[in-house]
Design a protein around this motif. Structure first.
Motif, PDB file in Angstrom:
ATOM      1  N   SER A  42       0.821  -1.215   0.000  1.00 44.42           N
ATOM      2  CA  SER A  42       0.000   0.000   0.000  1.00 44.42           C
ATOM      3  C   SER A  42       0.856   1.268   0.000  1.00 44.42           C
ATOM      4  CB  SER A  42      -0.957   0.017   1.200  1.00 44.42           C
ATOM      5  OG  SER A  42      -0.271   0.301   2.408  1.00 44.42           O
ATOM      6  N   ASN A  44       3.474   1.519  -1.793  1.00 43.16           N
ATOM      7  CA  ASN A  44       4.134   1.602  -3.097  1.00 43.16           C
ATOM      8  C   ASN A  44       3.176   1.567  -4.285  1.00 43.16           C
ATOM      9  OD1 ASN A  44       7.206   1.482  -2.615  1.00 43.16           O
ATOM     10  ND2 ASN A  44       6.352   0.000  -1.178  1.00 43.16           N
ATOM     11  N   PHE A  45       1.909   1.331  -4.031  1.00 44.69           N
ATOM     12  CA  PHE A  45       0.914   1.258  -5.106  1.00 44.69           C
ATOM     13  C   PHE A  45      -0.347   2.003  -4.682  1.00 44.69           C
ATOM     14  CE2 PHE A  45       3.606  -2.489  -5.682  1.00 44.69           C
ATOM     15  CZ  PHE A  45       3.948  -2.355  -7.019  1.00 44.69           C
ATOM     16  N   PRO A  46      -1.162   2.447  -5.651  1.00 43.37           N
ATOM     17  CA  PRO A  46      -2.333   3.278  -5.330  1.00 43.37           C
ATOM     18  C   PRO A  46      -3.556   2.479  -4.864  1.00 43.37           C
ATOM     19  CG  PRO A  46      -2.133   3.059  -7.692  1.00 43.37           C
ATOM     20  CD  PRO A  46      -0.932   2.357  -7.087  1.00 43.37           C
ATOM     21  N   MET A  47      -3.369   1.675  -3.835  1.00 43.24           N
ATOM     22  CA  MET A  47      -4.492   0.972  -3.199  1.00 43.24           C
ATOM     23  C   MET A  47      -4.322   1.123  -1.692  1.00 43.24           C
ATOM     24  SD  MET A  47      -4.913  -2.489  -5.534  1.00 43.24           S
ATOM     25  CE  MET A  47      -6.074  -3.227  -4.432  1.00 43.24           C
ATOM     26  N   THR A  48      -5.425   0.994  -0.972  1.00 41.12           N
ATOM     27  CA  THR A  48      -5.373   1.171   0.477  1.00 41.12           C
ATOM     28  C   THR A  48      -4.846  -0.096   1.159  1.00 41.12           C
ATOM     29  OG1 THR A  48      -7.592   0.298   0.853  1.00 41.12           O
ATOM     30  CG2 THR A  48      -7.402   2.689   0.374  1.00 41.12           C
TER      31      THR A  48
END
Length: 182
Positions: A42, A44-48
């Motif tokens: 979370s 490093n990437f656009p998700m919660t």
């Protein structure tokens, strides 16, 4: 009625676990071992954190299916709605605790310890965390950000302290189990 009571207690425990995880995460010293992999992802990437928790849990269920094959029982599928609920509870409690912004290392440690106590109580009501998740999260952190982002001393403290607290709650609160599950 007995089954409904057990499910309610389990859901309450799941929510308490999510509160503990969110407090530990808000301490910015790492997160609990069971969520260390989703946490690193979370960051490093656009998700919660909750969304990655759901995806990671479903991945673990798929691995379980591959390993167990014919021994994978229909009730094992119940892990999916539980994982979804836990992921949403995490995102909800992260928003609920949005006001928590520790100002220094001492405050970070306090939130970490409070989170460990809360998570320990939640674990007492349902499941124990898996320390091996920490190693995988550390490897992922090194791969994605070339440092131990998301896996720090808080992760190790939570791994050691939460299990101890869960056992302590189990010993000291025997009456609660009898009261709630009687």
């Amino acid at each position: 009625m007995e089954k409904a009571k057990r499910y309610l207690i389990f859901l309450i425990g799941l929510f308490i676990n999510s509160m503990g995880v969110s407090l530990i995460t808000k301490a910015s010293l790492g997160t609990s071992p069971i969520l260390s992999i989703p946490y690193v992802l979370s960051l490093n990437f656009p998700m919660t954190l909750g969304e990655f928790t759901i995806l990671f849990s479903i991945l673990l269920i798929a691995v379980q299916l591959l390993i167990l094959k014919k021994n994978f029982r229909p009730e094992h599928w119940l892990q999916i709605p539980i994982s979804v609920a836990f992921g949403y509870f995490i995102d909800l409690t992260m928003v609920m605790f949005g006001f928590i912004q520790p100002a220094g290392y001492g405050e970070n440690l306090i939130y970490l310890l409070v989170g460990c106590v809360v998570l320990g109580f939640g674990v007492y009501t349902e499941v124990l965390a898996d320390v091996s998740m920490t190693v995988i999260a550390a490897v992922l952190a090194l791969i994605f950000s070339h440092r131990l982002e998301g896996v720090r001393e808080g992760t190790v403290i939570a791994a050691l302290l939460v299990g101890f607290l869960a056992r302590t709650f189990g010993k000291k609160l025997v009456f609660l189990r009898k009261l709630l599950l009687a």
